[in-house]
Design a protein around this motif. Structure first.
Motif, PDB file in Angstrom:
ATOM      1  N   CYS A 191      29.944  42.296  28.264  1.00 11.67           N
ATOM      2  CA  CYS A 191      31.330  42.240  27.781  1.00 11.67           C
ATOM      3  C   CYS A 191      32.025  40.931  28.164  1.00 11.67           C
ATOM      4  CB  CYS A 191      32.135  43.413  28.333  1.00 11.67           C
ATOM      5  SG  CYS A 191      31.560  45.049  27.804  1.00 11.67           S
ATOM      6  N   GLY A 192      31.309  40.051  28.849  1.00 11.46           N
ATOM      7  CA  GLY A 192      31.904  38.783  29.267  1.00 11.46           C
ATOM      8  C   GLY A 192      32.902  38.921  30.387  1.00 11.46           C
ATOM      9  N   GLN A 193      32.720  39.944  31.230  1.00 15.84           N
ATOM     10  CA  GLN A 193      33.657  40.207  32.314  1.00 15.84           C
ATOM     11  C   GLN A 193      33.038  39.869  33.666  1.00 15.84           C
ATOM     12  OE1 GLN A 193      34.945  44.280  32.005  1.00 15.84           O
ATOM     13  NE2 GLN A 193      35.769  44.023  29.934  1.00 15.84           N
ATOM     14  N   GLU A 194      33.890  39.388  34.565  1.00 20.48           N
ATOM     15  CA  GLU A 194      33.474  39.074  35.923  1.00 20.48           C
ATOM     16  C   GLU A 194      33.619  40.323  36.795  1.00 20.48           C
ATOM     17  OE1 GLU A 194      32.012  36.604  38.954  1.00 20.48           O
ATOM     18  OE2 GLU A 194      32.276  36.142  36.820  1.00 20.48           O
ATOM     19  N   LYS A 211      45.768  41.954  45.338  1.00 18.75           N
ATOM     20  CA  LYS A 211      46.584  40.859  44.810  1.00 18.75           C
ATOM     21  C   LYS A 211      45.716  39.865  44.049  1.00 18.75           C
ATOM     22  CE  LYS A 211      50.261  40.829  48.328  1.00 18.75           C
ATOM     23  NZ  LYS A 211      50.906  40.031  49.393  1.00 18.75           N
ATOM     24  N   THR A 212      44.606  39.476  44.663  1.00 16.28           N
ATOM     25  CA  THR A 212      43.695  38.526  44.029  1.00 16.28           C
ATOM     26  C   THR A 212      43.147  39.083  42.721  1.00 16.28           C
ATOM     27  OG1 THR A 212      43.053  37.680  46.212  1.00 16.28           O
ATOM     28  CG2 THR A 212      41.604  37.163  44.358  1.00 16.28           C
ATOM     29  N   LEU A 213      42.788  40.366  42.756  1.00 15.40           N
ATOM     30  CA  LEU A 213      42.233  41.020  41.570  1.00 15.40           C
ATOM     31  C   LEU A 213      43.247  41.067  40.432  1.00 15.40           C
ATOM     32  CD1 LEU A 213      40.105  42.869  40.131  1.00 15.40           C
ATOM     33  CD2 LEU A 213      41.242  44.792  41.250  1.00 15.40           C
ATOM     34  N   LEU A 214      44.459  41.522  40.718  1.00 16.94           N
ATOM     35  CA  LEU A 214      45.480  41.689  39.683  1.00 16.94           C
ATOM     36  C   LEU A 214      45.968  40.343  39.157  1.00 16.94           C
ATOM     37  CD1 LEU A 214      47.536  44.679  41.145  1.00 16.94           C
ATOM     38  CD2 LEU A 214      45.743  44.718  39.408  1.00 16.94           C
ATOM     39  N   LYS A 215      46.004  39.340  40.011  1.00 17.32           N
ATOM     40  CA  LYS A 215      46.395  38.006  39.552  1.00 17.32           C
ATOM     41  C   LYS A 215      45.348  37.429  38.606  1.00 17.32           C
ATOM     42  CE  LYS A 215      49.265  36.562  43.496  1.00 17.32           C
ATOM     43  NZ  LYS A 215      49.355  35.626  44.645  1.00 17.32           N
ATOM     44  N   GLY A 268      43.180  39.106  36.687  1.00 20.84           N
ATOM     45  CA  GLY A 268      43.174  39.801  35.408  1.00 20.84           C
ATOM     46  C   GLY A 268      44.490  39.746  34.666  1.00 20.84           C
ATOM     47  N   GLY A 269      45.615  39.829  35.423  1.00 24.50           N
ATOM     48  CA  GLY A 269      46.917  39.908  34.769  1.00 24.50           C
ATOM     49  C   GLY A 269      47.604  38.586  34.550  1.00 24.50           C
ATOM     50  N   VAL A 270      47.514  37.682  35.527  1.00 27.07           N
ATOM     51  CA  VAL A 270      48.200  36.386  35.425  1.00 27.07           C
ATOM     52  C   VAL A 270      47.313  35.345  34.757  1.00 27.07           C
ATOM     53  CG1 VAL A 270      49.340  34.547  36.703  1.00 27.07           C
ATOM     54  CG2 VAL A 270      49.574  36.914  37.472  1.00 27.07           C
ATOM     55  N   GLU A 271      46.104  35.197  35.273  1.00 22.30           N
ATOM     56  CA  GLU A 271      45.195  34.200  34.722  1.00 22.30           C
ATOM     57  C   GLU A 271      44.561  34.653  33.412  1.00 22.30           C
ATOM     58  OE1 GLU A 271      45.068  31.302  36.023  1.00 22.30           O
ATOM     59  OE2 GLU A 271      46.253  31.815  37.802  1.00 22.30           O
ATOM     60  N   ASP A 330      41.802  36.430  33.118  1.00 23.18           N
ATOM     61  CA  ASP A 330      40.341  36.409  33.186  1.00 23.18           C
ATOM     62  C   ASP A 330      39.801  37.821  32.973  1.00 23.18           C
ATOM     63  OD1 ASP A 330      40.451  33.710  33.822  1.00 23.18           O
ATOM     64  OD2 ASP A 330      40.531  34.089  35.988  1.00 23.18           O
ATOM     65  N   PRO A 331      38.861  38.016  32.041  1.00 30.00           N
ATOM     66  CA  PRO A 331      38.255  39.347  31.859  1.00 30.00           C
ATOM     67  C   PRO A 331      37.577  39.794  33.150  1.00 30.00           C
ATOM     68  CG  PRO A 331      37.685  37.886  30.035  1.00 30.00           C
ATOM     69  CD  PRO A 331      38.311  37.026  31.091  1.00 30.00           C
ATOM     70  N   THR A 332      38.051  40.889  33.716  1.00 31.88           N
ATOM     71  CA  THR A 332      37.612  41.293  35.048  1.00 31.88           C
ATOM     72  C   THR A 332      37.256  42.766  35.078  1.00 31.88           C
ATOM     73  OG1 THR A 332      39.109  39.649  36.023  1.00 31.88           O
ATOM     74  CG2 THR A 332      38.230  41.329  37.496  1.00 31.88           C
ATOM     75  N   CYS A 333      36.168  43.084  35.766  1.00 29.76           N
ATOM     76  CA  CYS A 333      35.760  44.468  35.991  1.00 29.76           C
ATOM     77  C   CYS A 333      35.783  44.725  37.491  1.00 29.76           C
ATOM     78  CB  CYS A 333      34.353  44.709  35.431  1.00 29.76           C
ATOM     79  SG  CYS A 333      33.628  46.301  35.911  1.00 29.76           S
ATOM     80  N   PHE A 334      36.608  45.650  37.936  1.00 27.78           N
ATOM     81  CA  PHE A 334      36.700  46.001  39.357  1.00 27.78           C
ATOM     82  C   PHE A 334      35.757  47.165  39.621  1.00 27.78           C
ATOM     83  CE2 PHE A 334      39.214  48.148  42.887  1.00 27.78           C
ATOM     84  CZ  PHE A 334      38.631  47.353  43.876  1.00 27.78           C
ATOM     85  N   LEU A 335      34.752  46.922  40.443  1.00 27.93           N
ATOM     86  CA  LEU A 335      33.752  47.937  40.773  1.00 27.93           C
ATOM     87  C   LEU A 335      34.009  48.448  42.187  1.00 27.93           C
ATOM     88  CD1 LEU A 335      31.197  49.465  40.026  1.00 27.93           C
ATOM     89  CD2 LEU A 335      29.852  47.474  40.721  1.00 27.93           C
ATOM     90  N   PHE A 336      34.327  49.734  42.282  1.00 36.74           N
ATOM     91  CA  PHE A 336      34.736  50.340  43.553  1.00 36.74           C
ATOM     92  C   PHE A 336      33.926  51.609  43.768  1.00 36.74           C
ATOM     93  CE2 PHE A 336      37.820  52.966  46.050  1.00 36.74           C
ATOM     94  CZ  PHE A 336      37.897  52.138  47.172  1.00 36.74           C
ATOM     95  N   SER A 337      33.243  51.710  44.902  1.00 38.74           N
ATOM     96  CA  SER A 337      32.391  52.864  45.176  1.00 38.74           C
ATOM     97  C   SER A 337      33.014  53.769  46.225  1.00 38.74           C
ATOM     98  CB  SER A 337      31.003  52.408  45.659  1.00 38.74           C
ATOM     99  OG  SER A 337      31.089  51.825  46.949  1.00 38.74           O
ATOM    100  N   ASP A 338      32.507  54.994  46.295  1.00 39.18           N
ATOM    101  CA  ASP A 338      33.069  55.970  47.223  1.00 39.18           C
ATOM    102  C   ASP A 338      32.839  55.565  48.675  1.00 39.18           C
ATOM    103  OD1 ASP A 338      30.357  56.294  46.943  1.00 39.18           O
ATOM    104  OD2 ASP A 338      30.377  58.470  47.216  1.00 39.18           O
ATOM    105  N   THR A 339      31.804  54.799  48.953  1.00 38.11           N
ATOM    106  CA  THR A 339      31.531  54.380  50.327  1.00 38.11           C
ATOM    107  C   THR A 339      32.535  53.337  50.821  1.00 38.11           C
ATOM    108  OG1 THR A 339      29.981  52.687  49.557  1.00 38.11           O
ATOM    109  CG2 THR A 339      29.077  54.842  50.084  1.00 38.11           C
ATOM    110  N   GLN A 340      33.342  52.789  49.916  1.00 39.97           N
ATOM    111  CA  GLN A 340      34.323  51.780  50.284  1.00 39.97           C
ATOM    112  C   GLN A 340      35.710  52.362  50.529  1.00 39.97           C
ATOM    113  OE1 GLN A 340      33.748  49.288  46.802  1.00 39.97           O
ATOM    114  NE2 GLN A 340      32.494  47.838  47.959  1.00 39.97           N
ATOM    115  N   ILE A 341      35.814  53.678  50.481  1.00 38.14           N
ATOM    116  CA  ILE A 341      37.104  54.329  50.733  1.00 38.14           C
ATOM    117  C   ILE A 341      37.308  54.432  52.241  1.00 38.14           C
ATOM    118  CG2 ILE A 341      38.554  56.326  50.261  1.00 38.14           C
ATOM    119  CD1 ILE A 341      36.774  56.957  47.888  1.00 38.14           C
ATOM    120  N   VAL A 342      37.796  53.374  52.851  1.00 34.04           N
ATOM    121  CA  VAL A 342      38.032  53.359  54.291  1.00 34.04           C
ATOM    122  C   VAL A 342      39.249  54.209  54.641  1.00 34.04           C
ATOM    123  CG1 VAL A 342      38.537  51.897  56.285  1.00 34.04           C
ATOM    124  CG2 VAL A 342      36.998  51.075  54.480  1.00 34.04           C
TER     125      VAL A 342
END
Length: 235
Positions: free
Chosen positions: A164-167, A187-191, A193-196, A198-210
């Motif tokens: 899909c051409g996404q980072e 902040k970095t993620l939303l900037k 995708g939203g400001v710049e 840039d096509p962005t895919c945020f990949l978040f797993s259950d093991t990262q739920i601190v």
């Protein structure tokens, strides 16, 4: 109503020129219903009921026999012309061609990535890549991938995002990772995708739920597209 709108939104991805026959339209409708409803089912009995019910509706609403409308697996996607902007969403009947394209995309990903993936794209994996890519290409597209560890959820997501051409963006968990680091990453993620834009895919797993607050922030992003009080005037 949200689920119904998702079916319609999926059908609206196809341009009229790609649906020149009644059978193609029926398969498109069936496919989008399957993506929105069938993919959530975890029980074989429920899946059987869904397929039986949909077949009955095809006969009732379109006066067609589903077995004659679709002789094989029904798949729609945007893989056959990736150079186009945007790639056309169309029926994919040539599975050999689809596998070839995805293997080429996998090789391209491995050339450009610091973490290459050694994947065998069997039919089930190809179908999952098509499902994930369908979600990623839609506005506000998101999906919850459920499965046992090591089943390839993250790898297939990375491949789908690449087509899909996404980072792909992931957070790096450390011993000191907490709310401050999480909000800075958001902040970095939303900037990006939203400001710049840039096509962005945020990949978040259950093991990262601190912290449970991470899930609350993710829920806000999915519902409203923003996290309350994340950015101030200086940002």
């Amino acid at each position: 109503l949200r689920d119904l709108s998702s079916v319609i939104a999926g059908m609206m991805q196809v341009v009229p020129a790609k649906v020149s026959e009644a059978n193609t339209f029926i398969k498109l409708w069936y496919h989008e219903c399957a993506r929105v409803f069938h993919d959530r089912l975890t029980d074989d009995d429920d899946r059987f009921w869904f397929n039986k019910y949909m077949s009955e509706q095809v006969s009732k609403a379109f006066s067609k026999n589903w077995a004659e409308v679709a002789e094989g697996p029904v798949m729609f996607g945007s893989f056959f012309n990736l150079e186009a902007d945007p790639p056309p969403y169309e029926e994919m009947t040539d599975m050999v061609k689809l596998k070839t394209i995805l293997n080429e995309q996998l090789q391209d990903y491995n050339v450009t990535s610091t973490s290459p993936m050694d994947l065998v794209l069997f039919q089930f994996a190809v179908e999952h890549v098509a499902r994930i890519a369908r979600c990623l290409r839609q506005p506000f597209g998101n999906c919850l991938l459920v499965g046992v560890g090591g089943s390839g959820r993250q790898s297939l997501t990375k491949l789908a995002a690449h087509t899909c051409g996404q980072e792909v963006v992931q957070i790096q968990i450390s011993k000191r990772y907490g709310t401050t680091e999480w909000r800075e990453d958001l902040k970095t993620l939303l900037k990006a995708g939203g400001v710049e834009g840039d096509p962005t895919c945020f990949l978040f797993s259950d093991t990262q739920i601190v912290l449970e607050s991470f899930l609350e922030d993710i829920n806000n992003i999915l519902n409203t597209g923003e996290v309350p009080n994340l950015l101030d005037d200086n940002d």
